[in-house]
Design an enzyme around this catalytic site. Sequence first.
Site, PDB file in Angstrom:
ATOM      1  N   ASP A  11       0.871  -1.164   0.000  1.00 21.16           N
ATOM      2  CA  ASP A  11       0.000   0.000   0.000  1.00 21.16           C
ATOM      3  C   ASP A  11       0.916   1.224   0.000  1.00 21.16           C
ATOM      4  O   ASP A  11       2.080   1.127   0.414  1.00 21.16           O
ATOM      5  CB  ASP A  11      -0.888  -0.030   1.243  1.00 21.16           C
ATOM      6  CG  ASP A  11      -1.749   1.205   1.367  1.00 21.16           C
ATOM      7  OD1 ASP A  11      -2.449   1.535   0.394  1.00 21.16           O
ATOM      8  OD2 ASP A  11      -1.726   1.832   2.436  1.00 21.16           O
ATOM      9  N   ASP A  13      -0.049   5.029   0.995  1.00 22.59           N
ATOM     10  CA  ASP A  13      -0.258   5.960   2.110  1.00 22.59           C
ATOM     11  C   ASP A  13      -0.372   5.197   3.424  1.00 22.59           C
ATOM     12  O   ASP A  13      -1.203   4.299   3.562  1.00 22.59           O
ATOM     13  CB  ASP A  13      -1.517   6.790   1.871  1.00 22.59           C
ATOM     14  CG  ASP A  13      -1.476   7.559   0.554  1.00 22.59           C
ATOM     15  OD1 ASP A  13      -0.365   7.822   0.058  1.00 22.59           O
ATOM     16  OD2 ASP A  13      -2.541   7.879   0.016  1.00 22.59           O
TER      17      ASP A  13
END
Length: 184
Positions: A11, A13
């Site tokens: 991922d 953020d």
Amino acid sequence: MTSRRPAVFLDRDGTIIRDRNYIAKPEQVELFPNAAASIARLNAAGWPVFVVTNQSGIARGYFTEADYLRVRERLDQLLAAEGARIDTTYMCPHHPEFTGPCPCRKPGTLLFREAAATHGLEVSASWYIGDKLRDILPARELGGQGVLIPSHDTPAADLDEARATFIVARSLTHVVDRILAPAA
């Protein structure tokens, strides 16, 4: 026929960079300490590294796809300055409340399957790493290892479920240590 290889799916953020809630400007990009070094270690060991990210700020009208691309370019520059690289980034610009349901929004698996088809990856031997449960849930459907790296934004329920079903790690460095550890 070439054999398929495992990959690391990250991922963005809250996992590689600080989550600024809808990053729209390149100057907002801040790498987590040791994130680039961890990715560089994976690169050096021959692991393909992909980012799969939900960017609902586009659907919400908070920023444009061009803004997103400038942020992505800044992340790539910061990583490159420390000898790291992301092989490919996959992004979902949707949000069900604004654009309706879509198969590419995590925990959907479409983007992971696209990466696997394009790059010859074995998803069942891959690693799925993020700070929210939706980032690692694809491991349940596709196989592989899901690893939650809790951040200040990780819901308590996500952490509880991850502890029961997946791996919970303190940092990306710790996850990479585990990935690169010799098999016992």
